[in-house]
Each structure stands twice: as structure tokens, then as C-alpha cells.
Design a protein around this motif. Structure first.
Motif, PDB file in Angstrom:
ATOM      1  N   ASN A 147       5.767  -4.033   2.564  1.00  0.00           N
ATOM      2  CA  ASN A 147       6.148  -2.649   2.317  1.00  0.00           C
ATOM      3  C   ASN A 147       5.216  -1.954   1.344  1.00  0.00           C
ATOM      4  O   ASN A 147       5.093  -0.724   1.360  1.00  0.00           O
ATOM      5  CB  ASN A 147       7.588  -2.578   1.789  1.00  0.00           C
ATOM      6  CG  ASN A 147       8.604  -2.760   2.901  1.00  0.00           C
ATOM      7  OD1 ASN A 147       8.561  -2.068   3.903  1.00  0.00           O
ATOM      8  ND2 ASN A 147       9.514  -3.708   2.727  1.00  0.00           N
ATOM      9  N   ASP A 148       4.550  -2.736   0.479  1.00  0.00           N
ATOM     10  CA  ASP A 148       3.685  -2.134  -0.525  1.00  0.00           C
ATOM     11  C   ASP A 148       2.443  -1.490   0.074  1.00  0.00           C
ATOM     12  O   ASP A 148       1.775  -0.691  -0.583  1.00  0.00           O
ATOM     13  CB  ASP A 148       3.252  -3.181  -1.557  1.00  0.00           C
ATOM     14  CG  ASP A 148       4.419  -3.686  -2.394  1.00  0.00           C
ATOM     15  OD1 ASP A 148       5.444  -2.980  -2.454  1.00  0.00           O
ATOM     16  OD2 ASP A 148       4.307  -4.778  -2.976  1.00  0.00           O
ATOM     17  N   THR A 149       2.092  -1.854   1.298  1.00  0.00           N
ATOM     18  CA  THR A 149       0.944  -1.237   1.954  1.00  0.00           C
ATOM     19  C   THR A 149       1.344  -0.051   2.812  1.00  0.00           C
ATOM     20  O   THR A 149       0.478   0.598   3.410  1.00  0.00           O
ATOM     21  CB  THR A 149       0.208  -2.259   2.834  1.00  0.00           C
ATOM     22  OG1 THR A 149       1.080  -2.709   3.870  1.00  0.00           O
ATOM     23  CG2 THR A 149      -0.264  -3.452   2.009  1.00  0.00           C
ATOM     24  N   ASP A 150       2.635   0.229   2.887  1.00  0.00           N
ATOM     25  CA  ASP A 150       3.108   1.383   3.636  1.00  0.00           C
ATOM     26  C   ASP A 150       2.435   2.633   3.073  1.00  0.00           C
ATOM     27  O   ASP A 150       2.490   2.892   1.880  1.00  0.00           O
ATOM     28  CB  ASP A 150       4.629   1.480   3.480  1.00  0.00           C
ATOM     29  CG  ASP A 150       5.246   2.580   4.327  1.00  0.00           C
ATOM     30  OD1 ASP A 150       4.521   3.515   4.728  1.00  0.00           O
ATOM     31  OD2 ASP A 150       6.459   2.511   4.562  1.00  0.00           O
ATOM     32  N   PRO A 151       1.780   3.439   3.914  1.00  0.00           N
ATOM     33  CA  PRO A 151       1.161   4.650   3.408  1.00  0.00           C
ATOM     34  C   PRO A 151       2.179   5.666   2.932  1.00  0.00           C
ATOM     35  O   PRO A 151       1.810   6.775   2.552  1.00  0.00           O
ATOM     36  CB  PRO A 151       0.358   5.175   4.597  1.00  0.00           C
ATOM     37  CG  PRO A 151       1.024   4.600   5.777  1.00  0.00           C
ATOM     38  CD  PRO A 151       1.579   3.266   5.352  1.00  0.00           C
ATOM     39  N   ALA A 152       3.445   5.300   2.899  1.00  0.00           N
ATOM     40  CA  ALA A 152       4.450   6.145   2.275  1.00  0.00           C
ATOM     41  C   ALA A 152       4.995   5.473   1.024  1.00  0.00           C
ATOM     42  O   ALA A 152       6.026   5.861   0.514  1.00  0.00           O
ATOM     43  CB  ALA A 152       5.586   6.432   3.249  1.00  0.00           C
ATOM     44  N   VAL A 153       4.327   4.454   0.514  1.00  0.00           N
ATOM     45  CA  VAL A 153       4.797   3.728  -0.669  1.00  0.00           C
ATOM     46  C   VAL A 153       3.777   3.736  -1.801  1.00  0.00           C
ATOM     47  O   VAL A 153       4.087   4.066  -2.938  1.00  0.00           O
ATOM     48  CB  VAL A 153       5.166   2.268  -0.318  1.00  0.00           C
ATOM     49  CG1 VAL A 153       5.444   1.461  -1.569  1.00  0.00           C
ATOM     50  CG2 VAL A 153       6.383   2.236   0.604  1.00  0.00           C
TER      51      VAL A 153
END
Length: 234
Positions: A147-153
Motif C-alpha cells: 500500500n505504501d507504493t500506492d500513488p494515492a499514499v
């Protein structure tokens, strides 16, 4: 590229460090949205988000907050990411906190607190970072922080100052190009963001140096506001 447990960890660390955007929310969106990203209009940012104009500067924390707000009600999105020369495709479904990765060394699915991995030679299995199989262990490490690589995170941790240095186009939409240097996890990272006028990120580039090695990551949104079907493999 030879990928073992340590190598997989380096790739993951680079991805987390150098990709950047903000946090998705669970708010549902109207199912009538078009499957063509260029046809979609993004939600306007809050009134305290500065208008983007060429030459303007934006505080990193403000930029991250505006990105977060702009991307919270997406039905989902897909991206292509390149880290240390390795290409990864990713899908994000904010409605159930689901992420799916596909890499040359295998695949990862995360739905909420549940994580599964599959190497290129194995079947799907529950993630196990202590696996004796180095590829499974590396993929499991990736699953734990996917989740940390989510471009919304990642933009939620932005710092520094960014300048609008130009304009361009992504997915049929006009974008502003913002460049700046951010400190992430004690490392200085040169960042470039391509964002719409209402702060939806459609591409990022990050570059830094670690242990004498230049590391660059690029991320490009390939589908925006399109529901991604991510289901449990087991």
C-alpha cells in the motif's frame, strides 16, 4: 536481473521511497463513470489548495494534502512502475483497500489485512516473509508494504518545496509538471509530479543515490477512475 530475498527488498524499498502520492478513501463513486480515463473529470480540490500556474511554488505538505483529497473518490486505477529497470504493473481498488502487483519475479495481492503471493514457478499462497524460498520471502516483504507504493499514499509524507516548471499531457488531460526535492526516510529525493489542475497525479519520477548507486523510479497511471477487479486468490 537476478532477484533474491535481499534484491527484492531493495526493489521494494526503492519503490516506496521514490513513488509518491496520497491516501485513497473508501467513499464509493457512481458506477456510471466511463472506462476511458480521458473522459473523466476529477473532483476539484479544496479551496485552500493553490491554483497551479507556471512558475508557482507549492509547499510539499500542501501538495501532498491536495493530492490526497483529489484522489479519494476514485473507483480505482492501474499503474505501470519501473524500479531499478524492473517493470511492475499495479492495480489499486480504494473501496476495499486492495492492491495487486505483477512483477517478473511473481505476483502479490493484498486485500485489507490479507496478503497472498505467487512466484513465477509456484501457486498462490499466504504471504510468508520467513519462507525458505527467497522469492516467496521477497514477495511477502513486498506484500507487507504494498500500500505504501500506492500513488494515492506516498505523497502524504511529502516535504520541501515544489515549483511548477511546465505543462504536458497524460491520458488526454492537461497536466502541470512540478519538480522539487523531498526528504524521505532521511534520504534526499529529486521528485517530479505530473498533476491535473485539480491535483490528480498521473505520473511521478523519483531519483536518489544510495550506497553509491543511482536509483530511479517512474510511475505512470495507465487507467484512472476505472474499477479494478482484485479478488482473493485462495
Amino acid at each position: 536481473m537476478r532477484v533474491n530475498k535481499i534484491g527484492a527488498g531493495i526493489v521494494l524499498a526503492a519503490a516506496i521511497l521514490l513513488t509518491g502520492c496520497s491516501a485513497p478513501a473508501d467513499e464509493p463513486k457512481d458506477d456510471t463513470a466511463s472506462s476511458t480515463p480521458a473522459a473523466e473529470e476529477s473532483t476539484a480540490p479544496a479551496s485552500d489548495c493553490p491554483e497551479l500556474t507556471e512558475g508557482a511554488t507549492v509547499d510539499g505538505a500542501t501538495l501532498g494534502g491536495c493530492i490526497t483529497e483529489a484522489m479519494t473518490d476514485s473507483q480505482g486505477y492501474a499503474a505501470k512502475m519501473t524500479v531499478l529497470g524492473m517493470e511492475t504493473t499495479a492495480q489499486y481498488n480504494p473501496s476495499n483497500d486492495a492492491v495487486a502487483w505483477s512483477t517478473p519475479m511473481g505476483s502479490v495481492i493484498v486485500i485489507g489485512d490479507d496478503e497472498w503471493v505467487k512466484s513465477s514457478t509456484s501457486e498462490w499462497q499466504v504471504a510468508d516473509p520467513n519462507s525458505t524460498d527467497p522469492i516467496v520471502a521477497g514477495l511477502s516483504q513486498a506484500a507487507a508494504t504494498a500500500n505504501d507504493t500506492d500513488p494515492a499514499v506516498a505523497a502524504g509524507a511529502l516535504s520541501g518545496e515544489f515549483t511548477v516548471t511546465g505543462k504536458g499531457s497524460r491520458l488526454g488531460q492537461d497536466v502541470y509538471i512540478l519538480t522539487g526535492t523531498a526528504e524521505q526516510q532521511g534520504v534526499s529525493v529529486d521528485m517530479t509530479y505530473e498533476v491535473t489542475a485539480d491535483y490528480v497525479v498521473l505520473a511521478t519520477t523519483g531519483a536518489t543515490e544510495a550506497a553509491g548507486q543511482s536509483i530511479e523510479t517512474t510511475l505512470e497511471i495507465t487507467e484512472w477512475d476505472v474499477k479494478q477487479d482484485i479478488v482473493a486468490p485462495l
